[in-house]
Design a protein around this motif. Sequence first.
Motif, short mmCIF file in Angstrom:
data_model
loop_
_atom_site.label_atom_id
_atom_site.label_comp_id
_atom_site.label_asym_id
_atom_site.label_seq_id
_atom_site.Cartn_x
_atom_site.Cartn_y
_atom_site.Cartn_z
N GLY A 136 0.37 -1.76 0.53
CA GLY A 136 -0.31 -0.13 -0.14
C GLY A 136 0.37 1.65 0.29
N CYS A 137 0.64 2.41 1.07
CA CYS A 137 1.37 3.65 0.22
C CYS A 137 0.76 4.19 1.78
CB CYS A 137 0.41 4.48 -0.24
SG CYS A 137 -1.25 4.87 -0.15
N THR A 138 1.72 5.04 3.00
CA THR A 138 1.79 6.13 3.97
C THR A 138 2.46 7.18 3.69
OG1 THR A 138 2.96 3.60 4.32
CG2 THR A 138 3.10 5.74 5.47
N VAL A 139 0.82 7.80 3.89
CA VAL A 139 1.68 9.08 4.27
C VAL A 139 2.07 9.70 6.05
CG1 VAL A 139 0.68 11.54 3.65
CG2 VAL A 139 -0.31 10.61 2.66
N HIS A 140 3.78 10.60 5.61
CA HIS A 140 4.02 10.73 7.03
C HIS A 140 4.72 12.05 7.18
CE1 HIS A 140 7.93 9.46 6.03
NE2 HIS A 140 7.39 8.69 4.69
N PHE A 141 4.87 11.62 8.38
CA PHE A 141 5.75 13.45 8.28
C PHE A 141 7.53 13.14 8.52
CE2 PHE A 141 3.19 16.85 9.27
CZ PHE A 141 2.26 16.65 10.22
N VAL A 142 7.96 13.77 8.17
CA VAL A 142 9.63 13.41 7.91
C VAL A 142 10.21 13.55 9.65
CG1 VAL A 142 11.57 13.88 6.42
CG2 VAL A 142 9.74 14.17 5.33
N ASP A 143 10.98 12.65 9.48
CA ASP A 143 11.94 12.96 10.16
C ASP A 143 13.28 12.54 10.64
OD1 ASP A 143 11.44 10.52 12.41
OD2 ASP A 143 11.88 10.34 10.66
N ASP A 144 14.35 12.76 10.97
CA ASP A 144 16.12 12.04 10.22
C ASP A 144 15.86 11.59 10.67
OD1 ASP A 144 17.22 12.69 14.31
OD2 ASP A 144 15.52 11.15 12.95
N GLY A 145 15.17 9.96 10.06
CA GLY A 145 15.08 8.81 9.55
C GLY A 145 15.43 8.53 8.05
N VAL A 146 15.03 7.82 7.67
CA VAL A 146 14.70 7.69 6.37
C VAL A 146 13.08 6.59 6.41
CG1 VAL A 146 15.15 5.99 3.94
CG2 VAL A 146 17.16 7.02 4.94
N ASP A 147 11.84 7.68 6.14
CA ASP A 147 10.78 6.89 5.80
C ASP A 147 10.16 6.58 7.18
OD1 ASP A 147 11.45 5.40 2.53
OD2 ASP A 147 10.35 7.57 3.51
N THR A 148 10.67 6.96 8.50
CA THR A 148 10.62 6.17 9.74
C THR A 148 9.67 7.68 10.58
OG1 THR A 148 12.39 7.52 10.36
CG2 THR A 148 12.49 5.09 10.26
N GLY A 149 9.42 8.51 10.04
CA GLY A 149 7.96 9.44 10.87
C GLY A 149 7.21 9.52 11.25
#
Length: 202
Positions: A136-149
């Motif tokens: 599927g797909c995920t909309v997330h806030f960006v944090d200092d990781g890769v796709d971890t927010g």
Amino acid sequence: KRLVVLVSGSGTNLQALLDAIAAAGAETYGAEIVAVGADRAGVEGLARAERAGLPTFVCRVKDHATREEWDHALAEAVAAYEPDLVVSAGFMKIVGKEFLARFGGRFVNTHPALLPSFPGAHGVRDALAYGAKVTGCTVHFVDDGVDTGPIIAQGVVEVRDEDDESALHERIKEVERRLLVEVVGLLARNGYRIEGRKVVIQ
Ligand code: GRF
């Protein structure tokens, strides 16, 4: 609300936002796109922005002596448009400390997999290779990781036996474009709080 959208490729997620805002009107939708940026020139996403009469900018890593200088230049280019929200819609670069210091908490990304599964640049291919039955797909806030927010919303897409990467990615993108339009509108209209890993939309 003012949106700056960052792209690296075809820009169909950008196009979905453009179409939704044009259809509803910026007032009703709660946001308008004020500029589109890319990490390289000549991508279809920039052409879509130009067709919509929007300002565009290109910020290429190789034009800068260091990654930190690129990150600073990108932050400056985005800041010039005074965005309330920055949307990474297929932007394929990892931003650095300065960008996150300036836009963290109002920088969202869309990823074509169900995070935390299959992060990184090949989420569709990795899910397929793993033999996942749904992705599927995920909309997330960006944090200092890769796709971890912190995750804002997700959409589930079935994987079919006959799928190859592009067929599966196209099916994911149908869900992803709707999800991104819905989430960006909600964040813009309602406001939100980020509490640890939880996103509370007012
Ligand atoms: C999207 O599926 C996004 O999640 C991934 O790359 C794709 C970009 O598509 N990172 P587009 O450029 O919006 O058409």
